[in-house]
Design a protein around this motif. Structure first.
Motif, PDB file in Angstrom:
ATOM      1  N   GLN A  96     -25.361  26.129  65.176  1.00 19.25           N
ATOM      2  CA  GLN A  96     -26.964  25.875  65.705  1.00 19.25           C
ATOM      3  C   GLN A  96     -27.755  27.278  65.274  1.00 19.25           C
ATOM      4  O   GLN A  96     -29.022  26.987  64.766  1.00 19.25           O
ATOM      5  N   HIS A  97     -27.355  28.673  65.394  1.00 20.35           N
ATOM      6  CA  HIS A  97     -27.612  29.164  65.026  1.00 20.35           C
ATOM      7  C   HIS A  97     -27.568  29.696  63.211  1.00 20.35           C
ATOM      8  O   HIS A  97     -26.857  29.624  62.720  1.00 20.35           O
ATOM      9  N   TYR A  98     -28.862  29.511  63.212  1.00 20.27           N
ATOM     10  CA  TYR A  98     -29.070  30.886  61.714  1.00 20.27           C
ATOM     11  C   TYR A  98     -29.216  32.081  61.420  1.00 20.27           C
ATOM     12  O   TYR A  98     -29.722  33.437  62.347  1.00 20.27           O
ATOM     13  N   GLY A  99     -28.829  32.275  60.023  1.00 15.95           N
ATOM     14  CA  GLY A  99     -29.234  33.879  59.876  1.00 15.95           C
ATOM     15  C   GLY A  99     -27.764  34.295  60.015  1.00 15.95           C
ATOM     16  O   GLY A  99     -28.626  35.751  60.116  1.00 15.95           O
ATOM     17  N   ILE A 100     -26.510  33.878  61.160  1.00 15.03           N
ATOM     18  CA  ILE A 100     -25.583  34.642  61.483  1.00 15.03           C
ATOM     19  C   ILE A 100     -24.455  34.900  60.435  1.00 15.03           C
ATOM     20  O   ILE A 100     -24.401  34.083  59.595  1.00 15.03           O
ATOM     21  N   PRO A 101     -24.215  35.851  60.584  1.00 12.93           N
ATOM     22  CA  PRO A 101     -23.033  36.119  59.930  1.00 12.93           C
ATOM     23  C   PRO A 101     -22.074  35.328  59.549  1.00 12.93           C
ATOM     24  O   PRO A 101     -21.723  35.127  60.874  1.00 12.93           O
ATOM     25  N   PRO A 102     -21.347  35.077  58.430  1.00  9.38           N
ATOM     26  CA  PRO A 102     -20.166  34.027  59.377  1.00  9.38           C
ATOM     27  C   PRO A 102     -18.995  34.634  60.159  1.00  9.38           C
ATOM     28  O   PRO A 102     -18.844  33.777  61.328  1.00  9.38           O
ATOM     29  N   GLU A 103     -18.640  35.990  60.390  1.00  6.71           N
ATOM     30  CA  GLU A 103     -18.020  36.823  61.134  1.00  6.71           C
ATOM     31  C   GLU A 103     -18.651  36.590  62.871  1.00  6.71           C
ATOM     32  O   GLU A 103     -17.617  36.583  62.719  1.00  6.71           O
ATOM     33  N   GLU A 104     -19.283  36.908  62.894  1.00  9.43           N
ATOM     34  CA  GLU A 104     -20.323  36.583  63.558  1.00  9.43           C
ATOM     35  C   GLU A 104     -20.243  35.377  64.224  1.00  9.43           C
ATOM     36  O   GLU A 104     -19.827  34.407  65.887  1.00  9.43           O
ATOM     37  N   ARG A 105     -20.210  34.522  64.079  1.00  3.36           N
ATOM     38  CA  ARG A 105     -20.467  32.714  63.896  1.00  3.36           C
ATOM     39  C   ARG A 105     -19.075  32.144  64.485  1.00  3.36           C
ATOM     40  O   ARG A 105     -18.974  31.605  65.306  1.00  3.36           O
ATOM     41  N   LEU A 106     -18.148  33.017  63.643  1.00  6.67           N
ATOM     42  CA  LEU A 106     -16.853  32.351  64.157  1.00  6.67           C
ATOM     43  C   LEU A 106     -16.244  33.188  65.369  1.00  6.67           C
ATOM     44  O   LEU A 106     -15.972  32.325  66.529  1.00  6.67           O
ATOM     45  N   SER A 107     -16.779  34.463  66.078  1.00  5.77           N
ATOM     46  CA  SER A 107     -16.533  35.183  67.349  1.00  5.77           C
ATOM     47  C   SER A 107     -17.139  34.179  67.898  1.00  5.77           C
ATOM     48  O   SER A 107     -16.831  34.193  68.988  1.00  5.77           O
ATOM     49  N   LEU A 108     -18.602  33.299  67.990  1.00  6.53           N
ATOM     50  CA  LEU A 108     -19.304  32.440  68.692  1.00  6.53           C
ATOM     51  C   LEU A 108     -18.167  31.691  69.075  1.00  6.53           C
ATOM     52  O   LEU A 108     -17.853  30.987  69.564  1.00  6.53           O
ATOM     53  N   LEU A 276     -19.147  29.012  58.198  1.00  9.17           N
ATOM     54  CA  LEU A 276     -18.250  30.556  57.644  1.00  9.17           C
ATOM     55  C   LEU A 276     -17.564  31.030  56.823  1.00  9.17           C
ATOM     56  O   LEU A 276     -16.468  31.809  56.521  1.00  9.17           O
ATOM     57  N   LEU A 277     -18.327  30.348  55.981  1.00  5.64           N
ATOM     58  CA  LEU A 277     -17.257  30.592  54.093  1.00  5.64           C
ATOM     59  C   LEU A 277     -15.775  29.666  54.272  1.00  5.64           C
ATOM     60  O   LEU A 277     -15.408  29.814  53.090  1.00  5.64           O
ATOM     61  N   ARG A 278     -14.898  30.000  55.297  1.00  3.00           N
ATOM     62  CA  ARG A 278     -13.697  29.081  55.447  1.00  3.00           C
ATOM     63  C   ARG A 278     -13.312  28.432  56.174  1.00  3.00           C
ATOM     64  O   ARG A 278     -14.606  28.625  57.271  1.00  3.00           O
ATOM     65  N   LYS A 279     -12.707  27.374  56.128  1.00  2.18           N
ATOM     66  CA  LYS A 279     -11.824  26.822  57.083  1.00  2.18           C
ATOM     67  C   LYS A 279     -11.393  27.125  58.743  1.00  2.18           C
ATOM     68  O   LYS A 279     -11.082  27.899  58.089  1.00  2.18           O
ATOM     69  N   SER A 280     -11.802  26.697  59.531  1.00  5.76           N
ATOM     70  CA  SER A 280     -11.347  27.330  60.785  1.00  5.76           C
ATOM     71  C   SER A 280     -10.258  26.324  61.813  1.00  5.76           C
ATOM     72  O   SER A 280     -10.785  25.315  62.318  1.00  5.76           O
TER      73      SER A 280
END
Length: 308
Positions: A96-108, A276-280
């Motif tokens: 749901q967060h906008y403007g967050i880099p994929p690495e930080e989003r994956l960390s969340l 995320l640019l990639r699946k996780s």
């Protein structure tokens, strides 16, 4: 010994049951994940037994039906340590967060520690699922469709866990490195497709058998009665018109159930590719819970004709 290790890993994944072995070997975890639809089948059986018995002896009492719907959902989630709901909450918060880099989003997605009840998404999901299960119970219990009810309750967790496999990467380029060993597990695309097709065909065949053979094709209280009804069903299948009808219903139910799985899988895969640019592999809980709700809605649409 290897088989016991795989079975133990399969049971430990997403359930509160434990075994003698704990493995972080990706090869063992990969084989354990492929067995997840079977684990879902057994979880569905365990959760459905008290509910079907209650509906059998309670008739159409609405209060009892509402109570049993909550009991079924609670047992299903309790046996999985409420892991699916927690994973759905984490995925929703990360996406749901906008403007967050994929690495930080994956960390969340990996580190989010929200409780089960947090998030509008999870609350809406729980209410929607309870409502759909209650409507299923009302529809099937009122028309004494205990076999169809048991079938729906047992197949839903198996199908949703087969769909869950699509949240795991197929090759190295699909995922970010993760401290969690499940994030490193890769499952081939062919295996995923074979698994989902197998469980969809099994579901379609069982539903078509009830449609053609009637609700009494299986008796939940008498093995002899089941044997007689099954022999009658085999005799009916000797008729060309009945055989054509049977295969038509198999194809029809297959086509109707497929979108429920594709929509849930495709939604989270698109979200992962965009944000995320990639699946996780950490999206597996979100895929499982979403597909489970969509399947229950589709079964609710299908049970009307199964009751007549």
């Amino acid at each position: 010994m290897k088989l016991i290790e795989i079975l133990t890993a399969a049971v430990r994944f997403g359930t509160r049951f434990h075994g003698p072995y704990v493995s972080d070997n990706p090869a063992v975890l990969r084989q354990a994940l492929v067995l997840q639809p079977v684990i879902g089948l057994f979880l569905g059986i365990l959760a459905a037994i008290p509910v079907v018995l209650c509906c059998e002896y309670a008739g159409g009492l609405q209060g009892i039906l509402l109570f049993t719907s909550v009991i079924y959902l609670f047992l299903l989630e309790w046996m999985t340590r409420f892991k699916g709901l927690h994973g759905l909450t984490r995925a929703a918060h990360a996406m749901q967060h906008y403007g967050i880099p994929p690495e930080e989003r994956l960390s969340l997605l990996e580190t989010e520690k929200n409780s089960i009840g947090d998030g509008v998404c999870t609350s809406f999901y729980v209410v929607a699922k309870a409502m759909v299960v209650y409507l299923l119970f009302t529809r099937l219990a009122l028309f004494r469709s205990d076999v169809a009810l048991a079938l729906v309750l047992v197949l839903t967790p198996a199908l949703s866990r087969a769909a869950m496999l699509f949240a795991f990467p197929s090759r190295d380029a699909d995922f970010f490195p993760s401290e969690n060993s499940l994030g490193q597990v890769k499952i081939g695309g062919t295996v995923k497709i074979v698994m989902i097709l197998f469980w969809l065909i099994v579901s379609a065949v069982l539903l078509a058998a009830i449609k053609v053979g009637g609700q009494n094709i299986v008796s939940l209280v008498s093995f002899d009665m089941t044997k007689r009804h099954f022999q009658l069903f085999l005799q009916l299948m000797q008729l060309p018109d009945v055989k054509r009808m049977f295969f038509f219903h198999i194809l029809r139910y297959f086509v109707l159930l497929l979108p429920a799985i594709l929509c849930g899988v495709r939604y989270w895969n698109i979200e992962a590719e965009k944000k995320l640019l990639r699946k996780s592999g950490f999206l597996h809980d979100a895929v499982q819970e979403t597909v489970e709700l969509l399947l229950l809605i589709m079964f609710l649409i299908l049970v009307d004709e199964l009751s007549f």
